[in-house]
Scaffold this motif. Structure first.
Motif, PDB file in Angstrom:
ATOM      1  N   GLY A 196       1.248   6.278   3.677  1.00  0.00           N
ATOM      2  CA  GLY A 196       1.716   7.544   4.237  1.00  0.00           C
ATOM      3  C   GLY A 196       0.618   8.588   4.254  1.00  0.00           C
ATOM      4  O   GLY A 196       0.477   9.357   5.220  1.00  0.00           O
ATOM      5  N   GLU A 197      -0.195   8.592   3.215  1.00  0.00           N
ATOM      6  CA  GLU A 197      -1.271   9.585   3.156  1.00  0.00           C
ATOM      7  C   GLU A 197      -2.381   9.246   4.134  1.00  0.00           C
ATOM      8  O   GLU A 197      -3.123  10.114   4.583  1.00  0.00           O
ATOM      9  CB  GLU A 197      -1.802   9.718   1.724  1.00  0.00           C
ATOM     10  N   ASP A 220       2.276  16.883   2.734  1.00  0.00           N
ATOM     11  CA  ASP A 220       3.367  15.983   2.353  1.00  0.00           C
ATOM     12  C   ASP A 220       3.917  15.173   3.513  1.00  0.00           C
ATOM     13  O   ASP A 220       4.900  14.459   3.356  1.00  0.00           O
ATOM     14  CB  ASP A 220       4.507  16.784   1.720  1.00  0.00           C
ATOM     15  N   LYS A 252      -3.724  13.321  -1.030  1.00  0.00           N
ATOM     16  CA  LYS A 252      -2.936  14.551  -0.943  1.00  0.00           C
ATOM     17  C   LYS A 252      -3.674  15.709  -1.621  1.00  0.00           C
ATOM     18  O   LYS A 252      -3.761  16.811  -1.082  1.00  0.00           O
ATOM     19  CB  LYS A 252      -1.593  14.349  -1.646  1.00  0.00           C
ATOM     20  N   THR A 291      -2.841   2.000  -5.486  1.00  0.00           N
ATOM     21  CA  THR A 291      -2.552   2.590  -4.168  1.00  0.00           C
ATOM     22  C   THR A 291      -1.704   3.856  -4.322  1.00  0.00           C
ATOM     23  O   THR A 291      -1.818   4.771  -3.512  1.00  0.00           O
ATOM     24  CB  THR A 291      -1.837   1.603  -3.219  1.00  0.00           C
ATOM     25  N   VAL A 292      -0.864   3.880  -5.350  1.00  0.00           N
ATOM     26  CA  VAL A 292      -0.128   5.112  -5.625  1.00  0.00           C
ATOM     27  C   VAL A 292      -1.138   6.204  -5.979  1.00  0.00           C
ATOM     28  O   VAL A 292      -1.048   7.346  -5.518  1.00  0.00           O
ATOM     29  CB  VAL A 292       0.890   4.917  -6.769  1.00  0.00           C
ATOM     30  N   ASN A 300       0.821  -1.200   0.000  1.00  0.00           N
ATOM     31  CA  ASN A 300       0.000   0.000   0.000  1.00  0.00           C
ATOM     32  C   ASN A 300       0.865   1.264   0.000  1.00  0.00           C
ATOM     33  O   ASN A 300       1.321   1.715   1.046  1.00  0.00           O
ATOM     34  CB  ASN A 300      -0.918  -0.014   1.225  1.00  0.00           C
ATOM     35  N   GLY A 324      -0.231   4.076  -0.497  1.00  0.00           N
ATOM     36  CA  GLY A 324      -1.021   5.171   0.046  1.00  0.00           C
ATOM     37  C   GLY A 324      -0.964   5.223   1.575  1.00  0.00           C
ATOM     38  O   GLY A 324      -1.637   6.059   2.185  1.00  0.00           O
ATOM     39  N   GLY A 381       3.065  12.595   4.661  1.00  0.00           N
ATOM     40  CA  GLY A 381       2.984  11.158   4.407  1.00  0.00           C
ATOM     41  C   GLY A 381       4.313  10.530   4.041  1.00  0.00           C
ATOM     42  O   GLY A 381       4.456   9.312   4.059  1.00  0.00           O
ATOM     43  N   SER A 382       5.312  11.364   3.724  1.00  0.00           N
ATOM     44  CA  SER A 382       6.610  10.797   3.365  1.00  0.00           C
ATOM     45  C   SER A 382       7.230  10.022   4.524  1.00  0.00           C
ATOM     46  O   SER A 382       8.158   9.255   4.325  1.00  0.00           O
ATOM     47  CB  SER A 382       7.562  11.909   2.917  1.00  0.00           C
ATOM     48  N   SER A 427      -2.679   7.639  -2.949  1.00  0.00           N
ATOM     49  CA  SER A 427      -1.862   8.608  -2.231  1.00  0.00           C
ATOM     50  C   SER A 427      -2.008   9.995  -2.852  1.00  0.00           C
ATOM     51  O   SER A 427      -2.121  10.984  -2.140  1.00  0.00           O
ATOM     52  CB  SER A 427      -0.400   8.148  -2.179  1.00  0.00           C
ATOM     53  N   TYR A 428      -2.057  10.067  -4.185  1.00  0.00           N
ATOM     54  CA  TYR A 428      -2.216  11.380  -4.835  1.00  0.00           C
ATOM     55  C   TYR A 428      -3.604  11.958  -4.603  1.00  0.00           C
ATOM     56  O   TYR A 428      -3.763  13.163  -4.391  1.00  0.00           O
ATOM     57  CB  TYR A 428      -1.905  11.283  -6.331  1.00  0.00           C
TER      58      TYR A 428
END
Lengths: 234, 299
Positions: free
Chosen positions: B41-42, B224, B114, B106-107, B37, B39, B226-227, B110-111
């Motif tokens: 971090g987000e 950001d 965000k 899942t990428v 996953n 995502g 989530g990094s 994350s976007y």
């Protein structure tokens, strides 16, 4: 009564079943025989709702269950014991069994179900704290059947229960299958071991290339010269 | 010298506990769905923002903010599985694997998260989440800890205990484990496998979000943030990626190593720590520090 009426199924462009019909009476015991790839497991998977049937209907006790979700079919009392070692290997024997009660989880007391399973398979009681992955082949087969019994089946679909077991274990297992039938559970038995399957069954179907080639009373089938030559050996 | 070492270790354990929560979230999803996953971090980030929204805009007390964030995070995780992943699986032909596509989804998640946070006007200024407990720092011998640090450790440990008890002692927890061990067998005894997968996504999102709330007062709240997930990935890799207790230890190891790097090498090297740890572990001990032999993943 569980009735399969002219179902067809295919995997992509490969035809697996063609107009297969069969029937299991409430409390009956029926076997489905045939070579590897004849469509035996596919038939069970169509009944269980794992594989969709392209045509035909499946009925259970007067209800049309064609296209139902797997869990609804299980809730109706049609429980499949799949081929192979389909357990939850990291969970204990007891945990594997208790998961069989998922659909009746609102009723807190599952003592009688556990007792029934341990009566059929005392070995499971001895090993109830052990992880299922560490059981022997025979014990794993017992656990799969036990777990299905916890779901309170009216119709138990067994897929190749004798696979990979020693002749002695096969004999013991089939004695228990006969006992479950005497106790009122209807059984649809898929087997490559035709001899032992016909010996416990009342009725039999023989599949060839996805079609029912022959069917009849188990006794008649075991005396049929054609069946004898093809499935029972010399 | 010894004192600064002890201090570095202690604060490393604190942040490590939060990383461990995120690592648990990642590994939970990986173990039951094979999806990595990105995502995660987000999910941490929205946890922090949800708590901030609950505290400042709704005016809930901190306990209410935890519950609010947990409920919304669960819904976000479960909805992502239902709306995106479940459809991808449903449309796959038998035998076709959509795993890579699911990971890429899942990428996308994350976007989307965000982006959503950026369009909410409320998030324009950079803020810091208020600490859970204000007040003087606490002295443990020579070590100084903020009250927030102690809250982080206590809450993280409580969450892990609850998680462990849930998966070991409740029928739903066992059904979730059963589904991840053998979905086919689970379906055949009437366990609704799709609902189970959705639940796992929901629970995993809660764990990530809780880490976000705990870290919120220590980090700046930005879309950001989530990094921080890279540290959780490193923690999970240290733990072996399918070993849940291992990834908790991995989180703590990461937190401590990060601080030791800051202390003995350079504070500018801290950001590199997770990458170096990931590379070292993958090259020298790919099964993780706490795993047994290399496990070949089921196909």
């Amino acid at each position: 009564m569980l009735e399969v009426q002219t179902i067809s199924a295919s995997y992509g462009s490969v035809r697996a079943l063609e107009a297969v019909s069969l029937q299991v009476d409430a409390g009956g015991i029926v076997c489905l025989l045939g070579a590897n790839g004849a469509g035996k497991s596919t038939t069970l998977n169509c009944i269980s709702g794992v594989v969709p049937s392209a045509r035909g209907r499946i009925r259970c006790d007067g209800r049309d269950i064609t296209g139902w979700a797997i869990e609804r079919i299980v809730a109706l009392g049609i429980v499949q014991v799949p081929e192979g070692r389909e357990l939850f290997p990291a969970l204990s024997v007891e945990e594997n069994l208790v998961l069989g009660t998922w659909l009746h989880r609102r009723q807190r007391n599952h003592g009688p179900e556990f007792e029934r399973v341990y009566e059929y398979f005392p070995r499971l009681k001895e090993r109830r704290k052990q992880a299922a992955g560490f059981l022997s082949g025979g014990e794993q087969q017992m656990l799969m059947i036990g777990r299905a019994l916890m779901a309170r089946p009216k119709y138990l679909l067994l897929d190749e229960p004798s696979l990979g077991l020693s002749p002695l274990l096969v004999q013991q297992l089939f004695e228990i299958i006969a006992r479950m039938h005497r106790d009122g559970i209807a059984i649809l038995l898929v087997e490559q071991n035709a001899k032992v399957a016909l010996s416990v069954s009342e009725y039999g179907y023989i599949l060839e290339n996805g079609e029912v080639r022959l069917h009849g009373r188990a006794k008649a089938l075991s005396e049929d010269p054609e069946v004898h030559a093809a499935y029972l050996g010399a | 010298m010894l004192i600064s070492l002890l201090q570095a270790i202690a604060s490393g354990v604190v942040t490590g506990c939060a990383y461990a929560l995120v690592a648990l979230s990642l590994v939970m999803i990986y173990k039951s769905t094979d999806v990595i996953n990105f995502g995660g971090g987000e999910m941490v980030m929205i946890g922090g923002y949800l708590a901030m929204f609950a505290l400042l805009a709704i005016g809930l007390p901190y306990a209410g903010a935890f519950v609010f964030a947990a409920v919304v995070a669960f819904m976000v995780g479960a909805a992502f599985d239902r709306v995106v992943l479940d459809r991808m699986l449903g449309r796959a032909l038998p035998g076709q694997s959509v795993l890579v596509a699911m990971v890429i989804a899942t990428v996308g998640l994350s976007y989307v998260l965000k982006g959503l946070v950026r369009v909410v006007p409320y998030t324009e200024e950079v803020r810091r989440l208020a600490p859970l407990f204000a007040g003087d720092p606490v002295f443990l011998g020579p070590i100084i800890l903020q009250r927030q640090d102690i809250a982080i450790v206590v809450i993280a440990v409580l969450l892990m205990r609850a998680w462990w008890a849930f998966f070991n002692f409740t029928l739903l927890g066992k059904a979730l484990r059963a589904t991840s061990q053998n979905p086919r067998a689970a379906a055949l005894i009437g366990i609704p496998v799709r609902a189970m997968r959705m639940t796992i996504w929901g629970i995993a999102a809660i764990f990530a979000a809780m880490a976000g709330i705990l870290l919120g007062p220590k980090l700046l709240m930005t879309p950001d943030m989530g990094s921080v997930v890279i540290l959780a990935f490193a923690a999970a890799i240290v733990g072996g990626f399918h070993n849940l207790p291992g990834c908790i230890l991995g989180g703590v190891v990461l937190g401590v190593v990060q601080n030791l790097v800051g202390l003995y090498i350079s504070s500018r090297a801290i950001v590199l720590t997770p990458f170096v740890v990931i590379m070292l572990v993958l090259v020298l001990r790919p099964q993780g520090l706490f795993g047994g032999a290399v496990v070949t993943k089921k196909v």
